[in-house]
Each structure stands twice: as structure tokens, then as C-alpha cells.
Design a protein around this motif. Sequence first.
Motif, PDB file in Angstrom:
ATOM      1  N   ASP A 180      17.582 -77.519  11.819  1.00 18.00           N
ATOM      2  CA  ASP A 180      18.593 -78.639  12.056  1.00 18.00           C
ATOM      3  C   ASP A 180      19.926 -79.577  12.196  1.00 18.00           C
ATOM      4  O   ASP A 180      20.642 -79.861  13.086  1.00 18.00           O
ATOM      5  N   VAL A 200      12.785 -86.170   8.047  1.00 17.43           N
ATOM      6  CA  VAL A 200      11.900 -87.019   7.577  1.00 17.43           C
ATOM      7  C   VAL A 200      11.278 -86.957   9.190  1.00 17.43           C
ATOM      8  O   VAL A 200      10.464 -87.402   9.248  1.00 17.43           O
ATOM      9  N   GLU A 201      11.914 -86.949   9.861  1.00  8.13           N
ATOM     10  CA  GLU A 201      11.409 -86.602  11.894  1.00  8.13           C
ATOM     11  C   GLU A 201      10.581 -85.929  11.739  1.00  8.13           C
ATOM     12  O   GLU A 201       9.509 -85.318  12.396  1.00  8.13           O
ATOM     13  N   HIS A 202      10.838 -84.031  10.918  1.00 13.06           N
ATOM     14  CA  HIS A 202       9.907 -83.407  10.314  1.00 13.06           C
ATOM     15  C   HIS A 202       8.606 -82.926   9.485  1.00 13.06           C
ATOM     16  O   HIS A 202       7.247 -82.599  10.551  1.00 13.06           O
ATOM     17  N   ARG A 242      18.039 -87.325   7.488  1.00 16.59           N
ATOM     18  CA  ARG A 242      16.618 -87.359   8.720  1.00 16.59           C
ATOM     19  C   ARG A 242      16.065 -87.123   9.480  1.00 16.59           C
ATOM     20  O   ARG A 242      15.334 -86.981   9.502  1.00 16.59           O
ATOM     21  N   HIS A 243      16.715 -85.131   8.992  1.00 20.93           N
ATOM     22  CA  HIS A 243      15.741 -84.365   9.879  1.00 20.93           C
ATOM     23  C   HIS A 243      14.462 -83.643   9.209  1.00 20.93           C
ATOM     24  O   HIS A 243      13.171 -84.191   9.942  1.00 20.93           O
ATOM     25  N   ASN A 259      14.327 -92.053   4.866  1.00 27.20           N
ATOM     26  CA  ASN A 259      14.832 -92.645   5.936  1.00 27.20           C
ATOM     27  C   ASN A 259      16.441 -93.731   5.713  1.00 27.20           C
ATOM     28  O   ASN A 259      17.177 -93.532   6.267  1.00 27.20           O
ATOM     29  N   THR A 274       7.476 -85.656   7.650  1.00 23.73           N
ATOM     30  CA  THR A 274       5.806 -86.538   7.037  1.00 23.73           C
ATOM     31  C   THR A 274       4.615 -87.118   7.580  1.00 23.73           C
ATOM     32  O   THR A 274       3.905 -86.550   6.393  1.00 23.73           O
ATOM     33  N   ARG A 280       9.036 -91.283   1.843  1.00 24.15           N
ATOM     34  CA  ARG A 280       9.756 -91.400   3.305  1.00 24.15           C
ATOM     35  C   ARG A 280      10.364 -92.187   3.513  1.00 24.15           C
ATOM     36  O   ARG A 280      11.555 -92.142   4.435  1.00 24.15           O
ATOM     37  N   ALA A 308      13.609 -78.086   9.459  1.00 23.57           N
ATOM     38  CA  ALA A 308      14.954 -79.685   9.315  1.00 23.57           C
ATOM     39  C   ALA A 308      15.661 -78.920   9.147  1.00 23.57           C
ATOM     40  O   ALA A 308      17.455 -79.437   9.082  1.00 23.57           O
ATOM     41  N   GLN A 342       7.566 -76.679   9.252  1.00 21.98           N
ATOM     42  CA  GLN A 342       8.584 -78.015   9.596  1.00 21.98           C
ATOM     43  C   GLN A 342      10.032 -78.215   8.659  1.00 21.98           C
ATOM     44  O   GLN A 342      10.869 -78.420   9.440  1.00 21.98           O
TER      45      GLN A 342
END
Length: 360
Positions: free
Chosen positions: A105, A42-44, A39-40, A29, A46, A25, A102, A98
Amino acid sequence: MQSPAGWPILAIAVIGSVLLVEVVRRVLNRMGRKWALARHLVEHCTWAAFAVAVVVACNLVLGPGMFGPAPADRSLAASVEHALGLVTIAAVTWLIVQATYALTDVALDRLVQVEGERNRRARRIMTQIALVRRIASAAFIVIALGAMLFSFPQMRALGAGLLASAGIAGAIVGIAAQPTIGNALAGLQLAFSDALRLEDVVVVEKEWGRIEELTLTYVVLRLWDERRLVLPVSYFTQNPFENWTRHGSRVLAVVYLRVDWSVPVPKLREALYAFLQDNPLWDQKDWTLQVTDVLPNGLVELRALMSAADSPSSWDLKCDVREYLVEYVRENYPDALPRFRVDTPETRAGMSWTDDRDRR
């Protein structure tokens, strides 16, 4: 025999898997500053990744021998193993859903930045991606629930019996879910027929707004005053509505003025053109000022038409032009302001009302 060393090994495996996910992660990041997919992810993903790491570690280390050789211990081990299998299916499905969000997105971020003439096609693709990923997520969840149910031996036997009455059950479910299925099909129809897209400007129920959200069951319209109008998707396939950005975002702005016959139209036309050249909302393409009607009340109707890049610019441009023309006529040609005339015997004889009043 029960292995006393098994539980510390299990704890170490769980902690190690969590630390491994945390390291990944942190790496993603840092990469996310230049790589949008990282980035996406990590956002979705993790928390879903932490859950998968824990259940995988438990599946690798946890064994029947850790609970003891007694029949009760073996029964407990079987129950724990079955529960762990259910949690594994749920965690893996969560991670897949998820990850799907990601990945999509990344494409949506690029499409949002598209402007100009390609914006209409970009919004169409955005709408289709949003609906397809919702369908894919629903399909993943349904498959996962089916796998979890059929992991029970009782459900397998029940499933074999249900296959014989699948036709009757399907008919009953179809009738009960007819509105939901109809809305889902209507949503697919709107997305893939290009009749409606995200950020389209529409007029529905005499309300002007933009399409903020388009799902398989409902459409959210963001109105001009920031209210939200929520309508079922089937509304747009069964009722007429205005789509101002169907083939492009460019919109014509129209302003009407009712003035006296004495208005100098050529002068007003020159003033309008000079004003538009200095107004940044005008897209430098179309404009005109015409006398469109003679009204029964003794006034003439002027129509000023200008083009703008999109509907918000069109609205602001209309307000600017209307304000400018009103001020211009009032300051330069006050005799052209709207007025109503009365036909009397004196006026027909060529005598004004003021002359008659002076004699008295």
C-alpha cells in the motif's frame, strides 16, 4: 502434578503481550502522521498482531504439567497443544498477509499521486502490484493450510498414499479447475503484457468506462453513469475492446455539424479557435475545423477536432464546443442552419416559390 500457579502466569503473559502490542500500535499511530508505512501497518496488522501475541504467550507459558499427571489430562494437554499449533499457524499467516498488504500500500499510495506522462507507467505498476500481492496471499494461505493438515498424523499417512496417484489426481483437478486456471493466467497476461491497467478508459460491449478493479478472475468496469460492469478476465484476451489510454491519457475530441452550404467556414474556424483558447479543458495542443463531407441531402459536414488531457475532459470539451458552435451559427449565420431544398419546375426556371405565390 498440576501447577495451580501456571494459570495466573498464563493470564499475566497474555495480558502483558496484548498490552505490548497496544503500546506498539499507539507509537506507530503517532509515527503514521509522517511515516506512511507505520500508518498502513496500524490499519492492516492491528488485529492480526493481537492474535499472534496471544498465541505466542500461550505457547511460551502453557505446558503439559498445567493439566495434571493423569492419562486423560495428558491426552487433553496434547489436544490443546495441537489446537494451539493450528491457531499459531493461522495467526502468523494472517499477520504475514496483512503485512504484505501494508508494505504494498505504501508503493500504491505513491503511484496514485503520479500524474502527467508518467501516469501510464505508474498505473501499469499498480496493476502488477495488485495482482502479485493477491497471488502471494493465496500462496501463503495454501502453504498454511498444507502445514495445518500435515500436523495430523493421519494426514501424513494419507499424503504418502496420495503421492502415488498424484498424476491422476492432478489431471482431474486440472480439468475441473480449467476455467479458474484460465482466468488466472489471463489476468497475469493482461497485467504483465500492459494490455490493461487500473484506471484505463475502455469501451467494452458498447459501454464506456474505467477499469476500477482487476483481479485474477474478473474485471470491474466503472461505467460513465456509475454502474459496474463485471466481466471475466478471459473476456479481454478472447474479444476485441477499445483502450483509449493504451499509450497515454491524452484523447482527441471530435464534434460533427451538418449545416447549409452558405456557412462561412473561415469565420467559424476563427470563432472556434477563440473559444478554445478560453476553455481550460483544451490542452493547448491540437485543433482543427474541416469540411469532411458533402451529404446527399444537400448539407455539408463540418468536423471540429480538439485535444484534451484525458477522456473525461474530452467528453466535457466536446459538449462545450458543440453547444458553442450551435449557438454561434444560430445567432450570427441563421441562413447556414440546416435546410432541405426541393427542386421544382419553377426553381429550375429561375422563379422562386414566393414570387409564384404572390401572383396568385
